[in-house]
Design a protein around this motif. Structure first.
Motif, PDB file in Angstrom:
ATOM      1  N   GLY A 122      81.050  56.336  60.510  1.00 11.89           N
ATOM      2  CA  GLY A 122      81.527  56.770  59.201  1.00 11.89           C
ATOM      3  C   GLY A 122      82.934  57.316  59.262  1.00 11.89           C
ATOM      4  N   LEU A 123      83.225  58.048  60.330  1.00 10.20           N
ATOM      5  CA  LEU A 123      84.576  58.605  60.466  1.00 10.20           C
ATOM      6  C   LEU A 123      85.622  57.509  60.606  1.00 10.20           C
ATOM      7  CD1 LEU A 123      83.859  61.581  62.884  1.00 10.20           C
ATOM      8  CD2 LEU A 123      84.377  61.705  60.438  1.00 10.20           C
ATOM      9  N   ILE A 124      85.357  56.529  61.433  1.00 12.13           N
ATOM     10  CA  ILE A 124      86.364  55.496  61.672  1.00 12.13           C
ATOM     11  C   ILE A 124      86.467  54.550  60.472  1.00 12.13           C
ATOM     12  CG2 ILE A 124      84.986  53.772  62.935  1.00 12.13           C
ATOM     13  CD1 ILE A 124      88.523  55.000  63.808  1.00 12.13           C
ATOM     14  N   ALA A 125      85.361  54.259  59.811  1.00  9.32           N
ATOM     15  CA  ALA A 125      85.428  53.436  58.597  1.00  9.32           C
ATOM     16  C   ALA A 125      86.251  54.161  57.538  1.00  9.32           C
ATOM     17  CB  ALA A 125      84.018  53.130  58.074  1.00  9.32           C
ATOM     18  N   GLY A 126      86.044  55.456  57.417  1.00  3.48           N
ATOM     19  CA  GLY A 126      86.825  56.245  56.463  1.00  3.48           C
ATOM     20  C   GLY A 126      88.289  56.319  56.828  1.00  3.48           C
ATOM     21  N   TRP A 153      69.844  44.737  62.389  1.00  3.94           N
ATOM     22  CA  TRP A 153      70.826  45.593  61.722  1.00  3.94           C
ATOM     23  C   TRP A 153      71.742  46.261  62.733  1.00  3.94           C
ATOM     24  CZ3 TRP A 153      71.476  44.566  56.914  1.00  3.94           C
ATOM     25  CH2 TRP A 153      70.421  44.047  56.182  1.00  3.94           C
ATOM     26  N   ALA A 154      71.175  46.698  63.838  1.00  2.00           N
ATOM     27  CA  ALA A 154      71.981  47.347  64.876  1.00  2.00           C
ATOM     28  C   ALA A 154      72.920  46.336  65.539  1.00  2.00           C
ATOM     29  CB  ALA A 154      71.076  48.009  65.916  1.00  2.00           C
ATOM     30  N   ILE A 155      72.433  45.140  65.778  1.00  2.00           N
ATOM     31  CA  ILE A 155      73.271  44.095  66.374  1.00  2.00           C
ATOM     32  C   ILE A 155      74.389  43.703  65.412  1.00  2.00           C
ATOM     33  CG2 ILE A 155      73.308  41.674  67.113  1.00  2.00           C
ATOM     34  CD1 ILE A 155      70.495  42.194  68.336  1.00  2.00           C
ATOM     35  N   ALA A 156      74.058  43.568  64.136  1.00  3.48           N
ATOM     36  CA  ALA A 156      75.088  43.247  63.136  1.00  3.48           C
ATOM     37  C   ALA A 156      76.151  44.345  63.100  1.00  3.48           C
ATOM     38  CB  ALA A 156      74.451  43.064  61.761  1.00  3.48           C
ATOM     39  N   ALA A 157      75.738  45.592  63.182  1.00  3.48           N
ATOM     40  CA  ALA A 157      76.690  46.707  63.204  1.00  3.48           C
ATOM     41  C   ALA A 157      77.579  46.623  64.446  1.00  3.48           C
ATOM     42  CB  ALA A 157      75.948  48.043  63.177  1.00  3.48           C
ATOM     43  N   LEU A 158      76.969  46.327  65.579  1.00  4.61           N
ATOM     44  CA  LEU A 158      77.730  46.234  66.833  1.00  4.61           C
ATOM     45  C   LEU A 158      78.787  45.134  66.751  1.00  4.61           C
ATOM     46  CD1 LEU A 158      78.148  47.166  69.757  1.00  4.61           C
ATOM     47  CD2 LEU A 158      76.396  45.507  70.425  1.00  4.61           C
ATOM     48  N   PHE A 159      78.392  43.962  66.300  1.00  3.91           N
ATOM     49  CA  PHE A 159      79.358  42.859  66.204  1.00  3.91           C
ATOM     50  C   PHE A 159      80.422  43.121  65.145  1.00  3.91           C
ATOM     51  CE2 PHE A 159      76.169  40.421  68.587  1.00  3.91           C
ATOM     52  CZ  PHE A 159      77.005  39.882  69.557  1.00  3.91           C
ATOM     53  N   SER A 160      80.010  43.732  64.056  1.00  4.60           N
ATOM     54  CA  SER A 160      80.971  44.026  62.996  1.00  4.60           C
ATOM     55  C   SER A 160      82.018  45.025  63.474  1.00  4.60           C
ATOM     56  CB  SER A 160      80.240  44.552  61.763  1.00  4.60           C
ATOM     57  OG  SER A 160      81.116  44.630  60.677  1.00  4.60           O
ATOM     58  N   TYR A 161      81.561  46.115  64.114  1.00  5.33           N
ATOM     59  CA  TYR A 161      82.541  47.087  64.593  1.00  5.33           C
ATOM     60  C   TYR A 161      83.333  46.531  65.774  1.00  5.33           C
ATOM     61  CZ  TYR A 161      85.152  51.044  66.072  1.00  5.33           C
ATOM     62  OH  TYR A 161      86.209  51.848  66.426  1.00  5.33           O
ATOM     63  N   ASN A 167      97.261  43.634  55.997  1.00  5.26           N
ATOM     64  CA  ASN A 167      96.194  42.640  55.858  1.00  5.26           C
ATOM     65  C   ASN A 167      95.132  42.786  56.943  1.00  5.26           C
ATOM     66  OD1 ASN A 167      97.270  41.542  53.520  1.00  5.26           O
ATOM     67  ND2 ASN A 167      98.511  40.062  54.647  1.00  5.26           N
ATOM     68  N   TRP A 168      95.541  43.002  58.178  1.00  9.81           N
ATOM     69  CA  TRP A 168      94.571  43.166  59.255  1.00  9.81           C
ATOM     70  C   TRP A 168      93.867  44.514  59.164  1.00  9.81           C
ATOM     71  CZ3 TRP A 168      92.257  39.504  61.664  1.00  9.81           C
ATOM     72  CH2 TRP A 168      92.877  38.271  61.793  1.00  9.81           C
ATOM     73  N   ASN A 169      94.522  45.523  58.603  1.00  8.78           N
ATOM     74  CA  ASN A 169      93.840  46.791  58.392  1.00  8.78           C
ATOM     75  C   ASN A 169      92.725  46.631  57.366  1.00  8.78           C
ATOM     76  OD1 ASN A 169      93.605  49.751  58.812  1.00  8.78           O
ATOM     77  ND2 ASN A 169      93.977  49.721  56.616  1.00  8.78           N
ATOM     78  N   ARG A 200      89.785  45.219  59.260  1.00  6.97           N
ATOM     79  CA  ARG A 200      89.039  46.197  60.055  1.00  6.97           C
ATOM     80  C   ARG A 200      88.373  47.246  59.177  1.00  6.97           C
ATOM     81  NH1 ARG A 200      93.529  49.638  63.475  1.00  6.97           N
ATOM     82  NH2 ARG A 200      94.699  50.360  61.681  1.00  6.97           N
ATOM     83  N   THR A 201      88.923  47.503  57.996  1.00  4.92           N
ATOM     84  CA  THR A 201      88.266  48.409  57.054  1.00  4.92           C
ATOM     85  C   THR A 201      86.945  47.805  56.595  1.00  4.92           C
ATOM     86  OG1 THR A 201      90.385  49.264  56.275  1.00  4.92           O
ATOM     87  CG2 THR A 201      88.490  49.576  54.822  1.00  4.92           C
ATOM     88  N   ILE A 202      86.982  46.554  56.217  1.00  5.03           N
ATOM     89  CA  ILE A 202      85.755  45.876  55.775  1.00  5.03           C
ATOM     90  C   ILE A 202      84.752  45.789  56.917  1.00  5.03           C
ATOM     91  CG2 ILE A 202      84.806  43.661  54.995  1.00  5.03           C
ATOM     92  CD1 ILE A 202      87.501  43.354  53.388  1.00  5.03           C
ATOM     93  N   ALA A 203      85.212  45.407  58.100  1.00  4.90           N
ATOM     94  CA  ALA A 203      84.308  45.252  59.244  1.00  4.90           C
ATOM     95  C   ALA A 203      83.652  46.574  59.622  1.00  4.90           C
ATOM     96  CB  ALA A 203      85.069  44.672  60.440  1.00  4.90           C
ATOM     97  N   SER A 204      84.408  47.650  59.654  1.00  6.33           N
ATOM     98  CA  SER A 204      83.817  48.938  60.034  1.00  6.33           C
ATOM     99  C   SER A 204      82.924  49.478  58.919  1.00  6.33           C
ATOM    100  CB  SER A 204      84.894  49.944  60.427  1.00  6.33           C
ATOM    101  OG  SER A 204      85.795  50.171  59.367  1.00  6.33           O
TER     102      SER A 204
END
Length: 173
Positions: free
Chosen positions: A2-6, A72-80, A123-125, A128-132
């Motif tokens: 949550g901190l890094i996504a924010g 869900w955990a695997i999706a989170a891992l790959f997304s981050y 654009n790349w930020n 990474r915002t969407i991914a996190s």
């Protein structure tokens, strides 16, 4: 997570939007200082901590009874991991190139330096915002699935649970 996504989100919806309004030298100086000071323990804890903690979530849910949490955990891992890769593979090299340009007041063509940096970085930020943020949502979903699998928490009877209502609606013990 949550901190890094924010953190990424704050850049996407405020910092970089605000910087579009400043002149080239101010933009370069500001980004150089931000990039130099972001390398601190508080940022490192969230940025570098989110990946192994999410991987640990995957490992802890490999057992048979927790398999519903695993996707869900695997999706989170790959997304981050994708946000992490964008940071190390694109954002950091851009930041290093900007730093190597030298002090903004000594750059002969600050508009060109800014042009080579700003849109690509922004654009790349967003990526990474969407991914996190997706990773955070996946972890939230994993937590909900985990809670559902475990069932309701046991209740220790106390005075409140021991009280009952009479048929007339009066409270009795």
């Amino acid at each position: 997570m949550g901190l890094i996504a924010g953190f990424f989100y704050a850049y996407a919806c405020s910092v970089m939007i605000g910087l579009t309004e400043v002149d080239d030298r101010t933009f370069i100086t500001t980004m150089q200082w931000i990039n130099a000071t972001v390398r601190n323990g508080w940022f490192a804890a969230s940025f570098f901590g989110a990946l192994p903690l999410t991987a640990l979530t995957v490992v802890l849910h490999l057992r048979r009874g927790a398999r519903a949490v695993l996707p869900w955990a695997i999706a989170a891992l790959f997304s981050y991991a994708s946000a992490f890769a964008v940071t190390l593979g694109i954002s950091v090299p851009l930041n290093e190139t900007l730093a190597a340009a030298g002090p903004a007041d000594a750059i002969t063509d600050p508009a060109a330096v800014r042009a080579a940096y700003e849109d690509v970085w922004v654009n790349w930020n967003i990526v990474r915002t969407i991914a996190s943020t997706v990773a955070l949502a996946c972890l939230a979903r994993a937590l909900m699935v985990h809670a559902r699998l475990r069932g309701p928490a046991p209740v220790t009877p106390g005075k409140t649970e021991a009280m009952a209502y009479t048929s007339a609606g009066a409270l009795r013990e």
